[in-house]
Design a protein around this motif. Structure first.
Motif, short mmCIF file in Angstrom:
data_model
loop_
_atom_site.label_atom_id
_atom_site.label_comp_id
_atom_site.label_asym_id
_atom_site.label_seq_id
_atom_site.Cartn_x
_atom_site.Cartn_y
_atom_site.Cartn_z
N ASP A 40 0.83 -1.21 0.00
CA ASP A 40 0.00 0.00 0.00
C ASP A 40 0.86 1.25 0.00
O ASP A 40 0.60 2.21 -0.72
CB ASP A 40 -0.95 0.01 1.20
CG ASP A 40 -2.06 -1.03 1.08
OD1 ASP A 40 -2.26 -1.56 -0.03
OD2 ASP A 40 -2.71 -1.31 2.11
N ASP A 182 4.73 3.55 10.08
CA ASP A 182 3.27 3.72 9.94
C ASP A 182 2.57 2.37 10.07
O ASP A 182 1.57 2.24 10.77
CB ASP A 182 2.92 4.36 8.59
CG ASP A 182 3.28 5.83 8.50
OD1 ASP A 182 3.58 6.45 9.55
OD2 ASP A 182 3.28 6.35 7.36
N ASP A 183 3.11 1.35 9.41
CA ASP A 183 2.52 0.02 9.44
C ASP A 183 2.62 -0.59 10.84
O ASP A 183 1.65 -1.17 11.34
CB ASP A 183 3.18 -0.89 8.41
CG ASP A 183 2.35 -2.12 8.11
OD1 ASP A 183 1.31 -1.98 7.45
OD2 ASP A 183 2.74 -3.22 8.57
N LEU A 185 2.85 0.98 13.68
CA LEU A 185 1.94 1.70 14.59
C LEU A 185 0.52 1.15 14.47
O LEU A 185 -0.17 1.00 15.48
CB LEU A 185 1.97 3.20 14.31
CG LEU A 185 3.25 3.91 14.76
CD1 LEU A 185 3.31 5.32 14.20
CD2 LEU A 185 3.36 3.92 16.28
N GLU A 186 0.10 0.83 13.26
CA GLU A 186 -1.22 0.23 13.05
C GLU A 186 -1.31 -1.17 13.67
O GLU A 186 -2.40 -1.61 14.03
CB GLU A 186 -1.55 0.15 11.57
CG GLU A 186 -1.82 1.48 10.93
CD GLU A 186 -2.11 1.37 9.44
OE1 GLU A 186 -2.43 0.25 8.97
OE2 GLU A 186 -2.02 2.39 8.74
N ARG A 187 -0.20 -1.85 13.80
CA ARG A 187 -0.18 -3.21 14.36
C ARG A 187 0.00 -3.25 15.87
O ARG A 187 0.07 -4.32 16.44
CB ARG A 187 0.93 -4.03 13.70
CG ARG A 187 0.67 -4.32 12.24
CD ARG A 187 1.86 -5.04 11.62
NE ARG A 187 1.64 -5.25 10.21
CZ ARG A 187 1.05 -6.34 9.70
NH1 ARG A 187 0.66 -7.31 10.49
NH2 ARG A 187 0.88 -6.45 8.40
N GLY A 188 0.11 -2.08 16.51
CA GLY A 188 0.20 -2.06 17.97
C GLY A 188 1.44 -1.44 18.55
O GLY A 188 1.56 -1.33 19.77
N GLY A 190 2.28 1.54 18.69
CA GLY A 190 1.93 2.78 19.39
C GLY A 190 1.50 2.55 20.83
O GLY A 190 1.56 3.45 21.65
N GLU A 191 1.06 1.34 21.15
CA GLU A 191 0.65 1.02 22.52
C GLU A 191 1.72 0.20 23.24
O GLU A 191 1.45 -0.36 24.31
CB GLU A 191 -0.67 0.22 22.50
CG GLU A 191 -1.88 1.04 22.07
CD GLU A 191 -1.98 1.15 20.55
OE1 GLU A 191 -1.73 0.15 19.85
OE2 GLU A 191 -2.30 2.25 20.07
#
Length: 194
Positions: A40, A182-183, A185-188, A190-191
């Motif tokens: 993407d 970016d990818d 962060l979408e997979r976790g 960021g947490e």
């Protein structure tokens, strides 16, 4: 000359600090790494390897997360549940080494290899890892191994590809790095607790 030498020394130190070649877990049976192609980001943002193929990384979930959680929950004080929660989302990211290509012709040659193209990366595996001792300390971590395919340590950001002997070469390392995070962060990521 003195400043150039100092700058080269600093670049070498930065390279050693941030580009770590991680280990093989193949002999230890410690999990399988799954390839993630950043297709993407390649089409939307131009985040591509030297040859124009999408960037990629391998990811391995924690291999002892359940065991660690159970051990920590057996403790009787209130802090144990907090510690257990924190161990559930630990991440470590390794960047594959590979050095720089120093000319357009050399970068084109590199684009024909795994250091310049994701075309031959297997879907799963851990054969690209080298030292089995590095991950011994990370069984409770999600491990990411970022594949290096840009030839400039994730720094290139040329808008247009160049042509070498009729073939296109892309310098998009920074876009690959941005797409990677970016990818993740979408997979976790960021947490993540650590």
């Amino acid at each position: 000359m003195h400043n150039k030498k100092d700058a080269n020394t600093i670049l070498k130190l930065i390279f050693l600090l941030f580009v770590i070649t991680p280990p093989t877990y193949a002999k230890r049976g410690a999990g399988t790494y799954t390839r993630v192609l950043l297709t993407d980001a390649a089409s939307a943002k131009g985040a591509v390897c030297l040859d124009g193929s999408p960037g990629a990384y391998y990811i391995r979930p924690p291999i002892e997360a359940k065991k660690t959680k159970e051990y920590l929950l057996r403790k009787s004080n209130d802090a144990s549940s907090r510690v257990a929660k924190e161990t559930e989302n630990n991440w470590i990211i390794f960047h594959q080494g590979g050095g720089w290509c120093h000319s357009d012709a050399v970068c084109y040659d590199r684009s024909l290899t795994d250091l310049g193209s994701s075309k031959n990366y297997p879907e799963t595996g851990n054969q690209f890892l080298e030292d089995p001792n590095v991950f011994d300390s990370f069984p409770t971590f999600t491990v990411v191994y970022a594949m290096y395919c840009d030839g400039s340590s994730w720094t290139g950001d040329a808008t247009d590809p160049i042509t070498v002997n009729g073939n296109l070469v892309y310098y998009r390392g920074r876009r690959l790095l941005d797409a990677l995070f970016d990818d993740l962060l979408e997979r976790g990521l960021g947490e993540a607790n650590q």
